[in-house]
Design an enzyme around this catalytic site. Structure first.
Site, mmCIF file in Angstrom:
data_model
loop_
_atom_site.group_PDB
_atom_site.id
_atom_site.type_symbol
_atom_site.label_atom_id
_atom_site.label_comp_id
_atom_site.label_asym_id
_atom_site.label_seq_id
_atom_site.Cartn_x
_atom_site.Cartn_y
_atom_site.Cartn_z
ATOM 1 N N TYR A 124 -0.068 11.060 15.496
ATOM 2 C CA TYR A 124 0.649 10.151 14.597
ATOM 3 C C TYR A 124 1.186 8.928 15.333
ATOM 4 O O TYR A 124 0.945 7.785 14.942
ATOM 5 C CB TYR A 124 1.788 10.914 13.915
ATOM 6 C CG TYR A 124 2.696 10.043 13.068
ATOM 7 C CD1 TYR A 124 2.199 9.375 11.957
ATOM 8 C CD2 TYR A 124 4.051 9.917 13.379
ATOM 9 C CE1 TYR A 124 3.032 8.588 11.170
ATOM 10 C CE2 TYR A 124 4.889 9.137 12.595
ATOM 11 C CZ TYR A 124 4.374 8.466 11.494
ATOM 12 O OH TYR A 124 5.199 7.689 10.729
ATOM 13 N N THR A 179 0.843 -1.197 0.000
ATOM 14 C CA THR A 179 0.000 0.000 0.000
ATOM 15 C C THR A 179 0.878 1.246 0.000
ATOM 16 O O THR A 179 2.039 1.216 0.383
ATOM 17 C CB THR A 179 -0.947 0.027 1.213
ATOM 18 O OG1 THR A 179 -0.187 0.215 2.419
ATOM 19 C CG2 THR A 179 -1.755 -1.257 1.315
ATOM 20 N N GLY A 180 0.293 2.364 -0.446
ATOM 21 C CA GLY A 180 1.080 3.584 -0.593
ATOM 22 C C GLY A 180 2.164 3.398 -1.639
ATOM 23 O O GLY A 180 3.267 3.930 -1.526
ATOM 24 N N ALA A 181 1.849 2.643 -2.702
ATOM 25 C CA ALA A 181 2.870 2.198 -3.654
ATOM 26 C C ALA A 181 3.154 3.200 -4.762
ATOM 27 O O ALA A 181 3.946 2.907 -5.657
ATOM 28 C CB ALA A 181 2.444 0.868 -4.277
ATOM 29 N N SER A 182 2.544 4.375 -4.713
ATOM 30 C CA SER A 182 2.740 5.329 -5.808
ATOM 31 C C SER A 182 3.904 6.272 -5.580
ATOM 32 O O SER A 182 4.246 7.064 -6.462
ATOM 33 C CB SER A 182 1.454 6.145 -6.028
ATOM 34 O OG SER A 182 1.142 6.892 -4.859
ATOM 35 N N SER A 183 4.529 6.222 -4.394
ATOM 36 C CA SER A 183 5.677 7.094 -4.126
ATOM 37 C C SER A 183 6.394 6.607 -2.875
ATOM 38 O O SER A 183 5.928 5.700 -2.183
ATOM 39 C CB SER A 183 5.233 8.551 -3.935
ATOM 40 O OG SER A 183 4.480 8.688 -2.737
ATOM 41 N N GLY A 184 7.533 7.226 -2.579
ATOM 42 C CA GLY A 184 8.235 7.006 -1.326
ATOM 43 C C GLY A 184 8.628 5.564 -1.070
ATOM 44 O O GLY A 184 9.025 4.817 -1.970
ATOM 45 N N ILE A 185 8.506 5.154 0.203
ATOM 46 C CA ILE A 185 8.903 3.804 0.606
ATOM 47 C C ILE A 185 8.097 2.747 -0.138
ATOM 48 O O ILE A 185 8.623 1.704 -0.535
ATOM 49 C CB ILE A 185 8.726 3.629 2.128
ATOM 50 C CG1 ILE A 185 9.634 4.594 2.889
ATOM 51 C CG2 ILE A 185 9.037 2.194 2.540
ATOM 52 C CD1 ILE A 185 9.392 4.596 4.389
ATOM 53 N N GLY A 186 6.809 3.012 -0.347
ATOM 54 C CA GLY A 186 5.959 2.037 -1.008
ATOM 55 C C GLY A 186 6.400 1.752 -2.429
ATOM 56 O O GLY A 186 6.505 0.587 -2.844
#
Length: 305
Positions: free
Chosen positions: A180, A35-42
């Site tokens: 957070y 998940t969150g695979a469109s940028s950064g760590i993902g």
């Protein structure tokens, strides 16, 4: 009892690799949902897992960016599929689980990376309860709903692994991150308990307690400027190693020290963190005075992107 030997076996495999006895990655032929695979760590994790031989399933909100990542993986000979989903919409999460199981099959590894970070003191949060609601929605409710949806098929096949990208804040309890860190601590604790309930079924959990990583999520916080940090690619390499080795946690040295001090000398820890809090004021974005420019984003950057 086999899971007790997972880490020793992983160490032997890596020792053999250093001695020149190459062996395929345990990810070869496995399905990894990120998940969150469109940028950064993902994004970096999806690319690295695909390079290791896994079929990757990319999940995030931005369809165009997911298409970009999927195309890049396929151009390098990898296998990938993508699904644009808002993980704060729990009905959409349920629909995602059903669609993935029908179209891809059982997910072997799940990387809960999508998340929202916010740095704002309680003094500035009195009329902002939505800060708590938003962080819990993406950092806790979304990944728990997704994990629970995928767990039955993992348990049925006798293998599964969930990696949660959390934060060293669960150990340090740093000021100005109450919303957070609370949401990430909830996921950290929930997963430790879930791992004990699914242990006999061959399903394991790993909590990655990262320090500062340079991603779009932290860009709005000027307090991070100039601080030592890890790149998204460096973080992804550690996530992939966790996918292969399945440790219970991955910690930083500072996080371990902070956890010990919190237990052994809690009031001393409070005093030290209080001084740190007073010496590190809220950013202009948190105060709402950033008026112009990209940092007037109210710190709502999100790696769910």
């Amino acid at each position: 009892m086999g899971l007790l030997l997972v880490t020793p076996r992983a160490r032997l495999r890596r020792l053999a690799a250093r001695l020149g006895r190459d062996a395929p990655s345990p990810l070869v032929g496995r399905t990894v949902l990120v998940t969150g695979a469109s940028s950064g760590i993902g994004e970096a994790t999806a690319r690295a897992a695909a390079a290791a031989g896994a079929r990757v399933v990319l999940v995030a909100r931005r369809e165009a960016e997911l298409d970009r990542v999927r195309t890049a993986i396929e151009e390098r000979g990898g296998r990938a599929s993508s699904y644009a989903v808002d993980l704060t919409d729990l009905d959409a999460v349920d629909a995602l689980v059903q669609q993935v199981l029908e179209e891809v099959g059982t997910v072997d590894h799940l990387v809960n990376n999508a998340g929202r970070s916010i740095r704002r003191s309680l003094e500035l949060s009195q009329d902002r309860f939505h800060d708590v609601e938003r962080t819990m929605a993406i950092n806790f409710f979304g990944p728990v709903r997704l994990t629970m949806g995928l767990l039955p098929s993992m348990r049925a096949q006798g293998f599964g692994h969930v990696v949660n990208v959390v934060t060293w804040g669960v150990q340090l309890k740093a000021p100005k991150f109450s919303a957070y860190i609370a949401s990430k601590t909830a996921l950290d604790t929930w997963s430790r308990i879930a791992g004990r309930e699914t242990y006999a079924d061959g399903v394991t959990f790993t909590n990655m307690r990262f320090g500062l990583v340079r991603t779009p999520m932290v860009a709005p916080t000027d307090a991070y400027d100039g601080r030592a940090s890890m790149s998204a690619e460096e973080a992804a390499a550690r996530v992939v190693r966790a996918l292969e080795d399945r440790p219970v946690t991955w910690d930083t040295a500072a996080g371990r020290v902070g956890a010990v001090v919190n237990v052994v000398a809690p009031r001393l820890s409070d005093a030290l963190m209080s001084r740190f809090h007073l010496a590190s004021p809220d950013s202009a974005a948190a105060r709402g005075t950033a008026g112009l420019g990209p940092r007037a984003s109210d710190l709502q950057a999100s790696e769910q992107q």
